[in-house]
Design a protein around this motif. Sequence first.
Motif, PDB file in Angstrom:
ATOM      1  N   LEU A 819      -3.002   0.524  14.629  1.00 34.38           N
ATOM      2  CA  LEU A 819      -2.439   0.312  13.302  1.00 34.38           C
ATOM      3  C   LEU A 819      -1.685   1.582  12.958  1.00 34.38           C
ATOM      4  CD1 LEU A 819      -2.470  -1.708  10.881  1.00 34.38           C
ATOM      5  CD2 LEU A 819      -4.337  -0.351   9.944  1.00 34.38           C
ATOM      6  N   ASP A 820      -0.375   1.490  12.766  1.00 34.92           N
ATOM      7  CA  ASP A 820       0.378   2.726  12.540  1.00 34.92           C
ATOM      8  C   ASP A 820       0.303   3.163  11.082  1.00 34.92           C
ATOM      9  OD1 ASP A 820       2.207   1.283  11.102  1.00 34.92           O
ATOM     10  OD2 ASP A 820       3.767   1.316  12.634  1.00 34.92           O
ATOM     11  N   GLY A 821       0.925   4.306  10.819  1.00 30.72           N
ATOM     12  CA  GLY A 821       0.797   4.919   9.505  1.00 30.72           C
ATOM     13  C   GLY A 821       1.379   4.081   8.384  1.00 30.72           C
ATOM     14  N   LEU A 822       2.524   3.433   8.651  1.00 30.78           N
ATOM     15  CA  LEU A 822       3.163   2.630   7.606  1.00 30.78           C
ATOM     16  C   LEU A 822       2.267   1.447   7.229  1.00 30.78           C
ATOM     17  CD1 LEU A 822       6.868   2.680   8.834  1.00 30.78           C
ATOM     18  CD2 LEU A 822       5.759   4.138   7.136  1.00 30.78           C
ATOM     19  N   ALA A 823       1.727   0.798   8.264  1.00 20.47           N
ATOM     20  CA  ALA A 823       0.848  -0.339   8.003  1.00 20.47           C
ATOM     21  C   ALA A 823      -0.411   0.121   7.275  1.00 20.47           C
ATOM     22  CB  ALA A 823       0.484  -1.025   9.321  1.00 20.47           C
ATOM     23  N   LEU A 824      -0.868   1.303   7.658  1.00 23.77           N
ATOM     24  CA  LEU A 824      -2.063   1.838   7.008  1.00 23.77           C
ATOM     25  C   LEU A 824      -1.776   2.072   5.524  1.00 23.77           C
ATOM     26  CD1 LEU A 824      -4.927   3.123   7.093  1.00 23.77           C
ATOM     27  CD2 LEU A 824      -3.813   5.289   7.632  1.00 23.77           C
ATOM     28  N   ALA A 825      -0.595   2.652   5.248  1.00 28.04           N
ATOM     29  CA  ALA A 825      -0.252   2.943   3.860  1.00 28.04           C
ATOM     30  C   ALA A 825      -0.210   1.656   3.043  1.00 28.04           C
ATOM     31  CB  ALA A 825       1.089   3.664   3.797  1.00 28.04           C
ATOM     32  N   SER A 826       0.441   0.610   3.587  1.00 24.37           N
ATOM     33  CA  SER A 826       0.500  -0.655   2.867  1.00 24.37           C
ATOM     34  C   SER A 826      -0.898  -1.194   2.616  1.00 24.37           C
ATOM     35  CB  SER A 826       1.291  -1.699   3.668  1.00 24.37           C
ATOM     36  OG  SER A 826       2.480  -1.147   4.118  1.00 24.37           O
ATOM     37  N   ALA A 827      -1.730  -1.100   3.681  1.00 28.62           N
ATOM     38  CA  ALA A 827      -3.097  -1.620   3.545  1.00 28.62           C
ATOM     39  C   ALA A 827      -3.853  -0.871   2.462  1.00 28.62           C
ATOM     40  CB  ALA A 827      -3.822  -1.508   4.889  1.00 28.62           C
ATOM     41  N   ILE A 828      -3.589   0.432   2.366  1.00 30.97           N
ATOM     42  CA  ILE A 828      -4.299   1.238   1.367  1.00 30.97           C
ATOM     43  C   ILE A 828      -3.795   0.901  -0.036  1.00 30.97           C
ATOM     44  CG2 ILE A 828      -4.542   3.593   0.491  1.00 30.97           C
ATOM     45  CD1 ILE A 828      -4.719   4.511   3.414  1.00 30.97           C
ATOM     46  N   ARG A 829      -2.484   0.754  -0.151  1.00 27.32           N
ATOM     47  CA  ARG A 829      -1.911   0.503  -1.463  1.00 27.32           C
ATOM     48  C   ARG A 829      -2.239  -0.898  -1.992  1.00 27.32           C
ATOM     49  NH1 ARG A 829      -2.329   5.120  -2.630  1.00 27.32           N
ATOM     50  NH2 ARG A 829      -0.714   6.648  -2.161  1.00 27.32           N
ATOM     51  N   ASN A 830      -2.517  -1.803  -1.076  1.00 31.37           N
ATOM     52  CA  ASN A 830      -2.771  -3.173  -1.513  1.00 31.37           C
ATOM     53  C   ASN A 830      -4.246  -3.516  -1.654  1.00 31.37           C
ATOM     54  OD1 ASN A 830      -0.051  -3.833  -1.718  1.00 31.37           O
ATOM     55  ND2 ASN A 830       0.080  -4.168   0.503  1.00 31.37           N
ATOM     56  N   ASP A 831      -5.065  -2.511  -1.762  1.00 31.16           N
ATOM     57  CA  ASP A 831      -6.487  -2.782  -1.915  1.00 31.16           C
ATOM     58  C   ASP A 831      -7.020  -1.827  -2.971  1.00 31.16           C
ATOM     59  OD1 ASP A 831      -9.018  -3.947   0.019  1.00 31.16           O
ATOM     60  OD2 ASP A 831      -9.449  -2.256  -1.324  1.00 31.16           O
ATOM     61  N   PRO A 832      -7.756  -2.315  -3.944  1.00 31.12           N
ATOM     62  CA  PRO A 832      -8.170  -1.456  -5.070  1.00 31.12           C
ATOM     63  C   PRO A 832      -9.054  -0.285  -4.654  1.00 31.12           C
ATOM     64  CG  PRO A 832      -9.283  -3.595  -5.128  1.00 31.12           C
ATOM     65  CD  PRO A 832      -8.196  -3.710  -4.098  1.00 31.12           C
ATOM     66  N   ARG A 833      -9.710  -0.368  -3.512  1.00 31.72           N
ATOM     67  CA  ARG A 833     -10.685   0.664  -3.183  1.00 31.72           C
ATOM     68  C   ARG A 833     -10.041   2.044  -3.010  1.00 31.72           C
ATOM     69  NH1 ARG A 833     -13.723  -2.510   1.512  1.00 31.72           N
ATOM     70  NH2 ARG A 833     -11.675  -3.473   1.544  1.00 31.72           N
ATOM     71  N   TRP A 834      -8.899   2.111  -2.325  1.00 31.74           N
ATOM     72  CA  TRP A 834      -8.292   3.414  -2.041  1.00 31.74           C
ATOM     73  C   TRP A 834      -6.900   3.572  -2.672  1.00 31.74           C
ATOM     74  CZ3 TRP A 834      -9.199   4.721   3.903  1.00 31.74           C
ATOM     75  CH2 TRP A 834     -10.549   5.030   4.103  1.00 31.74           C
ATOM     76  N   ASN A 835      -6.473   2.612  -3.471  1.00 36.01           N
ATOM     77  CA  ASN A 835      -5.054   2.652  -3.840  1.00 36.01           C
ATOM     78  C   ASN A 835      -4.679   3.804  -4.762  1.00 36.01           C
ATOM     79  OD1 ASN A 835      -6.188   1.670  -6.114  1.00 36.01           O
ATOM     80  ND2 ASN A 835      -4.820  -0.102  -6.342  1.00 36.01           N
ATOM     81  N   LYS A 836      -5.653   4.518  -5.295  1.00 33.50           N
ATOM     82  CA  LYS A 836      -5.353   5.665  -6.143  1.00 33.50           C
ATOM     83  C   LYS A 836      -5.313   6.982  -5.355  1.00 33.50           C
ATOM     84  CE  LYS A 836      -5.452   3.930 -10.502  1.00 33.50           C
ATOM     85  NZ  LYS A 836      -5.583   2.525 -10.120  1.00 33.50           N
ATOM     86  N   VAL A 837      -5.722   6.933  -4.106  1.00 37.69           N
ATOM     87  CA  VAL A 837      -5.839   8.175  -3.319  1.00 37.69           C
ATOM     88  C   VAL A 837      -4.452   8.661  -2.901  1.00 37.69           C
ATOM     89  CG1 VAL A 837      -6.859   9.215  -1.258  1.00 37.69           C
ATOM     90  CG2 VAL A 837      -8.053   7.352  -2.425  1.00 37.69           C
ATOM     91  N   PRO A 838      -4.145   9.950  -3.117  1.00 37.91           N
ATOM     92  CA  PRO A 838      -2.862  10.488  -2.653  1.00 37.91           C
ATOM     93  C   PRO A 838      -2.723  10.337  -1.137  1.00 37.91           C
ATOM     94  CG  PRO A 838      -4.035  12.102  -3.983  1.00 37.91           C
ATOM     95  CD  PRO A 838      -4.968  10.973  -3.771  1.00 37.91           C
ATOM     96  N   LEU A 839      -1.536   9.907  -0.710  1.00 37.00           N
ATOM     97  CA  LEU A 839      -1.308   9.658   0.707  1.00 37.00           C
ATOM     98  C   LEU A 839      -0.209  10.577   1.209  1.00 37.00           C
ATOM     99  CD1 LEU A 839      -1.080   5.813   1.355  1.00 37.00           C
ATOM    100  CD2 LEU A 839      -2.391   7.470   2.647  1.00 37.00           C
TER     101      LEU A 839
END
Lengths: 895, 125
Positions: A819-839
């Motif tokens: 899973l590359d970084g871009l996909a990881l970022a999308s996954a993080i942003r689209n889930d409430p658990r981590w979406n506030k964490v600075p990336l």
Amino acid sequence: MDDLLQEFLSETTESLAVLDVELVRFERESSDATILSNIFRLMHTIKGTCGFLGLPRLGAVAHAGENILGKFRDGELEVTPRAVTLILKAIDQIRVLLAEMESTGVEPAGSDAELIDEINAAASGAAGAAPAPAMPEAAADGPAFSDEGFPVAAELLAEVAHALKHDSQPVPESPAPAPEAPRAAEPVRAPEAAPRAADAPREGEAKELANSSIRVNVDVIENLMTLISELVLTRNQLLQMQRGQKDNEFKVPLQRLSHITSDLQDGVTRMRMQPIGNAWNKLPRIVRDLGVSTGKKIELTMQGADTELDRQVLEMIKDPLTHMVRNSADHGIEDGIQRLAAGKPETGTIALNAYHESGHIFIRIADDGKGLDLERIRQKAITNGLATEAAIAGMSEQQILQFIFRPGFSTAEKVTSVSGRGVGMDVVRTNIERIGGTIELTSVAGKGTTFLIKIPLTLAIVSALIVEAGSQRFAIPQLNVVELVGVSDRSDVRIETINTSPVLRLRDRLLPLVSLRGVLGLEAGSRATDRFVIVAQVGANTFGIIVDRVFDTEEIVVKPVAPLLRGTPFYVGNTILGDGSVIMILDPNGLSQAAGQIEHSDQTATQDQNGRTGSQSGDQTSFLLFRTAGHELKAIPLELVARIEGLDAAIIEHVGDGRHVVQYRDHLMPLVPFDAGHQWKQRGQQETLVFSDNGRSMGLAVDEVVDIVRDRMAIELSSARAGLLGSAIIAGKAVDIVDVGHFLTQAFADWFDTSVAQYTTRHALLVDDSPFFRNLVAPLLTAANWKVTTAADGAEALKLREAGHQFDVIISDIEMPNLDGLALASAIRNDPRWNKVPLIALSSHAEEGDIHAGREAGFDEYLAKSDQTRLTENLARVLRLAGRGEANDNLKRAS
Amino acid sequence: MSALCLIVDDSRVIRRMANEILKGLGLRTAEAENGQRAVDFCRTTVPDMVLLDWNMPEMDGISCLKALRAMRLEPRPVVVMCTTENGISKIREALEAGADEYIMKPYDQDVLMDKLAQVGLLERA
């Protein structure tokens, strides 16, 4: 030579090897009928084949062997060591004859009557009856056949007997006129007239054996390997050409070609693999003979005989292995009486064990004998002038044991016929090291000796970095290369010298260097001031090789080094590049030792011993030695020292209450004297060791920097004085080891409390598929008071999310497997658990478009990996923001 | 189609020699290195003749002969037992187990040719 004879020689040689092993087994398990029938059959086949090829002398010896084996089989003769020895003698004689035939192409003239008589006597002696040798017996049997109505058989038999008796006559001299012979068998069925439909397709099939393996001449495989090597080189050229191009229609087929080439290379490498048992075949016989001649009882156990390795490697270790087993049997194992007296079983054991581990083959040779005699080795080393008494007195047992690997060293009290063959353990080690292997030795007095050999699976093709020094190109095995550093006299990254030794400051560490031009004595090819340092690792020893230019990595085909160059320790072989030029392959091991010698030319003797053991045990540290007012030597682990500066005394400022500072790289750097009563100079240079961490530096003022040495870190702790950890013997001198922490806190009371200490410890997640980069960045974060968790790819990172982990910042690479970084970022942003964490994105590609894509995917910040200084700075800035929980807003505003 | 002869011997040298002789006589040949391999071979291809050695690993000649006969191959191959065994009982044993002919090792081209003539294969060469 006649093809058939050649075939016979190779087949018989194989049979003899099996015979050797089986006979030794048979001697122990003489009741095992299977072994015996196998032995009998092999001997029988040799005899039979001799008949076909008209080799009467060889046939006669084989026949005598078969005769006595037949008596064993029929239970007419008891199996005794003497009888077995006789059969082994017959085998040896067959070998001698084969060897002669191999060179001359004809069976040598002469007779082995003596041996045959001896064997026949043994065969008949114990049997009581049948005094005549077997051959006349067979002839005598002949007439019996005619009684039974088999005249042809009788005739043939007589002929066989005749041929075997008369050495000079080839067997099928006069073919038997057999047509008139009455046939006992039923009439033969008439040949089938009707053509069979299946015949045609069976034509090809019939030629093949119903057999899953075929025999291929070694030359064919070697040739194939060479061709594949050429193919690899051509592929490399194509890839090189494609690299500069934009995507075009060649890209996909070229990738496919590349994969197929790799697969092919694997396939042929596998074809060259042979079980190590092939190198062990002779050993049971050797141990058995030694046991008989020395009167010892020795058992040889072999495990992992089917472990496979490259033919070439196998050939190289055959002799060393034989030598070591012979040594163990001859010197290691005690005789029965001594063993019993020592409370050990009467029969000594030599255990061979081979196994695969992490791309290498390990071979262990262990005996339960008396172990190496330390005292004798010590004396021998002194007598032979290998070391002085004083030097030996300071050595550990392990170091003393290493002497047996020195040229001209043999511990045998008397030179026996067995081990006194002029091959020493030095040759063993040289052979093993030549193929990139290592040998380790452990010995416990009274318990035995164990050798552990580690060798690579194959030597044929390795990945190497091509570099240039003094207008010549060289290859460095990629395995040893850690990283490349570009250096320039004009930039911060430059080569400095400490006491004539070149060093490089690399991420706040000092790296000892060796100049390739220097050690090889090459002329400077260009006057370029921009050069490269190859950071290489051998064992735990890291050092830099200075080269002029760096090209590319290539799969190279290793060809052995010419005998003329064997004397130099710097080369492992040579290779032919894609453009047809021949270049040398460097031996990082040899270079690392050269680095050592250059570092402290005044202590060559000590280095030599320590360097050797060091490269194997690898627990050495580089120390910087310096002197202060007290004149005693002080040492600091080199990796703690960032730079060594000769500061102009005039620029050192006194700032009250005994504190000194200096303008250093646009900052004020506190200077701390090593001695409280240090006399600050008014003019000239002040030698200063600079320590840096977390953006801050401090200088330690010393009188003189003496040297850099490598040695074991064996500190005897003592708290006699503040600022000293204790003392140690380094390079033969007693030195005090400096407690750097003590001085750091003198300069900055809060040195170890970091700049973000006011915040509670925060937790960062670092996602990168490169362990190297993880190792690089994680300490930066830790230094900034972050707690760091690492993940190798996006998928692994998301698993942490599933597991309920929380982070204050996530730093991620872009290009990763799974899973590359871009996909990881999308996954993080689209889930409430981590979406506030600075990336934060860390990528080797930081073009406009990449940054845009990163932002789109949800990264707050996008940093380039390539720019080391800016990376550190930016990371610090971003982290500081993230640490305050402001990263999001700030970064968003900035973008 | 010339006759197919299966050479069964554990010695590569002897297989090769027999192969050369038989080919020289115009026969087709196949090889097997022991009795088991010969039996395996005959499962897919029925030879016209089997030149069968006695002493072999895994499965010896006499067991192979018995196995072949038990397979009731059609058309029934001619089996010629090769042997250096000098006991008369061996030859009798082979004949009783279904061998059609026997040949003493070492043989040469002429001897083999005679045997082939005897079993009627030469005219099919």
